[in-house]
Scaffold this motif. Structure first.
Motif, short mmCIF file in Angstrom:
data_model
loop_
_atom_site.label_atom_id
_atom_site.label_comp_id
_atom_site.label_asym_id
_atom_site.label_seq_id
_atom_site.Cartn_x
_atom_site.Cartn_y
_atom_site.Cartn_z
N VAL A 128 61.97 -51.57 1.08
CA VAL A 128 63.25 -51.72 0.24
C VAL A 128 63.71 -53.06 0.24
CG1 VAL A 128 65.75 -51.09 0.94
CG2 VAL A 128 63.98 -49.50 1.74
N HIS A 129 64.20 -53.20 -1.02
CA HIS A 129 64.50 -54.86 -1.20
C HIS A 129 65.85 -55.08 -0.69
CE1 HIS A 129 60.92 -55.28 -3.53
NE2 HIS A 129 61.36 -54.42 -4.46
N TYR A 130 65.93 -55.31 0.65
CA TYR A 130 67.13 -55.23 1.23
C TYR A 130 68.11 -56.31 0.81
CZ TYR A 130 70.80 -56.23 5.39
OH TYR A 130 72.00 -56.40 5.68
N SER A 131 69.29 -56.24 0.48
CA SER A 131 70.34 -57.17 0.24
C SER A 131 70.09 -57.83 -1.31
CB SER A 131 70.63 -58.06 0.90
OG SER A 131 69.57 -59.12 1.09
N GLY A 132 68.99 -57.36 -1.92
CA GLY A 132 68.67 -57.88 -3.23
C GLY A 132 67.47 -58.81 -3.04
N LEU A 137 55.74 -57.93 -1.60
CA LEU A 137 54.98 -56.86 -2.37
C LEU A 137 53.41 -57.02 -2.39
CD1 LEU A 137 57.54 -56.36 -5.32
CD2 LEU A 137 57.19 -54.91 -3.30
N LYS A 138 53.01 -58.43 -2.56
CA LYS A 138 51.62 -58.68 -2.56
C LYS A 138 50.91 -58.02 -1.28
CE LYS A 138 51.57 -62.82 -5.64
NZ LYS A 138 51.74 -64.15 -5.78
N GLU A 139 51.47 -58.45 -0.28
CA GLU A 139 50.95 -58.19 1.00
C GLU A 139 50.86 -56.56 1.21
OE1 GLU A 139 53.12 -60.46 0.60
OE2 GLU A 139 52.67 -62.27 1.54
N LEU A 140 51.83 -55.87 0.89
CA LEU A 140 52.09 -54.27 0.89
C LEU A 140 50.93 -53.74 -0.08
CD1 LEU A 140 55.73 -54.16 1.11
CD2 LEU A 140 54.42 -53.50 2.85
N ARG A 162 63.86 -61.24 -8.55
CA ARG A 162 62.51 -61.69 -9.24
C ARG A 162 61.55 -61.78 -8.14
NH1 ARG A 162 61.78 -63.45 -14.72
NH2 ARG A 162 63.86 -63.58 -15.83
N TYR A 163 60.20 -61.43 -8.35
CA TYR A 163 59.31 -61.75 -7.13
C TYR A 163 57.92 -62.03 -7.90
CZ TYR A 163 55.66 -60.70 -3.79
OH TYR A 163 54.63 -60.75 -2.68
N ALA A 164 57.30 -63.11 -7.85
CA ALA A 164 56.32 -63.97 -8.24
C ALA A 164 56.33 -64.01 -9.66
CB ALA A 164 54.92 -62.96 -7.85
N GLY A 165 57.57 -64.27 -10.21
CA GLY A 165 57.76 -64.78 -11.53
C GLY A 165 58.24 -63.52 -12.32
N GLN A 172 54.90 -54.44 -11.13
CA GLN A 172 53.54 -55.22 -11.13
C GLN A 172 52.54 -54.74 -9.93
OE1 GLN A 172 53.80 -59.42 -10.79
NE2 GLN A 172 55.81 -59.32 -9.87
N TYR A 173 53.44 -54.42 -8.67
CA TYR A 173 52.51 -54.08 -7.61
C TYR A 173 52.56 -52.68 -7.19
CZ TYR A 173 51.74 -58.98 -7.29
OH TYR A 173 51.37 -60.52 -7.59
N SER A 174 53.20 -51.66 -7.93
CA SER A 174 53.82 -50.47 -7.37
C SER A 174 53.82 -49.47 -8.49
CB SER A 174 55.45 -50.51 -7.17
OG SER A 174 56.03 -50.79 -8.20
#
Length: 382
Positions: A128-132, A137-140, A162-165, A172-174
């Motif tokens: 869950v991307h809590y609070s925005g 994600l990479k580690e998961l 945004r995550y990793a750009g 990208q990871y899901s």
């Protein structure tokens, strides 16, 4: 009370209203062309191949879990620091939610604690991307790859982050990511949600699931005529309407501005609250850009036992504060259904400390000043 500033609220302007009026005067108000248009624009904005809209974020979660094939006897790992829908949607399919504890600094699921929860029954991880603020994600993803699992992002708080750009929702990871369009979220359709994916098979299953499990192609039996359809799954009526999609299209045009203003407010708060003696704030990790659905403050030790008093006083001073969230595993339903021995001490401590203060794009500078004045007044007067 001189003034009341809620913790969040929608922003609807004349353009939104005029667009909705147009569709009300058109031939389609339920299932029409604006749904396809909204989905195409959502996918383009987030950077995914497909988007499927639903009538709520909860039904979007249900649809995503179904499309993945989550079923009875399987387990999914998620965060206890979330609204109950994240895990409830797994229960709808007979699967078992398993809760991994969170990070004290962000409130997001702690990737270092997830792998210990993996069993031979685990099918899925739902961060869950809590609070925005994006989760790790990479580690998961490394855990997902190692154990042959899937990942679905609960991004109900995080459109525009945004995550990793890349934007959250690019998957990208899901396998999939879900969004919510409730009025306190970044954009609204009244009620509504969406699933984003890059997988065509998931896309087709999502379309059927939201519409009674019915398809008008790939028939099992010979077609009886142009009217023919078949029900392939036990689906639901989870469809959004053209009215809602039209509002969503109009809102989406303003999303970058909404996120930009939220980040401006957060930057001001961060400066105001730096090194204050009463509470801490969450922060963005490297590579993460929060869209600030919420702005949580976390009470320091000396004030923990006075949280109910602080909360009530903030409300009486005109701040519409809220708490996000009561850990899901502590809810009576879960306690009565096998979770009495579950412990997530960091999430439980996070709940004891957390208060969400006002954060929404229509806030004016004088509103921010009002929040500052009333917040510090309450703590000074304790």
């Amino acid at each position: 009370m001189e003034k009341f500033v809620p913790y969040g609220r929608q922003y609807i302007d004349g353009d939104d209203i005029n667009e909705v009026i147009k569709v009300l005067r058109s031939d389609f108000i339920t299932q029409g062309p604006r749904i396809d248009e909204f989905e195409a624009k959502l996918a383009e904005y987030c950077g995914s191949k497909y988007a499927v809209t639903f009538n709520s974020g909860t039904s979007a979660l249900h649809g995503a879990y179904f499309a993945l094939g989550l079923e009875e006897g399987q387990e999914m790992i998620t965060s206890p620091n979330t609204f109950v829908a994240t895990s409830n949607a797994a229960l709808y399919l007979g699967a078992k939610p398993v809760f991994a504890d969170v990070e004290s600094e962000t409130g997001n699921i702690d990737a270092s604690k997830v792998e210990k929860k993996v069993t031979d029954k685990t099918r899925l991880i739902t961060p869950v991307h809590y609070s925005g603020n994006p989760a790790d994600l990479k580690e998961l993803h490394e855990i997902v790859e190692k154990h042959g699992l899937a990942m679905i992002e609960d991004a109900a708080h995080a459109i525009g982050a945004r995550y990793a750009g890349k934007r959250i929702g690019a998957c990208q990871y899901s396998s999939m990511a879900i969004l919510s369009f409730h009025p306190v979220k970044h954009i609204t359709t009244g009620e509504g949600g969406a699933v984003l994916t890059n997988d065509e098979e998931y896309y087709e299953r999502l379309l059927m699931f939201r519409s009674h499990g019915i398809t008008k192609k790939d028939f099992v039996k010979p077609s009886d005529g142009d009217w023919y359809y078949e029900m392939h799954h036990l689906g639901y009526n989870y469809r959004i309407t053209d009215i809602q999609a039209t509002l969503g299209i109009s809102q989406l045009k303003k999303l970058d501005g909404f996120v930009g203003r939220r980040r401006e407010i957060a930057a001001t708060y961060n400066e105001i609250f730096a090194e204050n003696p009463y509470f801490n704030t969450v922060f963005e990790k490297e590579g993460c850009t929060s869209s600030y659905h919420l702005y949580p403050i976390l009470l320091k030790d000396d004030y923990l036992d006075r949280k109910p008093e602080i909360f009530q006083k903030l409300r009486s001073e005109g701040l519409g504060v809220q708490v996000h969230y009561i850990p899901v595993h502590t809810q009576p339903y879960y306690q009565n259904h096998g979770y009495k021995d579950v412990s997530c001490p960091v999430a439980e401590d996070f709940y004891r400390r957390e208060i969400s203060i006002p954060m929404y794009p229509a806030m004016k500078d004088e509103d921010i000043q009002f929040v500052e004045e009333k917040l510090f007044k309450v703590f000074r007067d304790l």
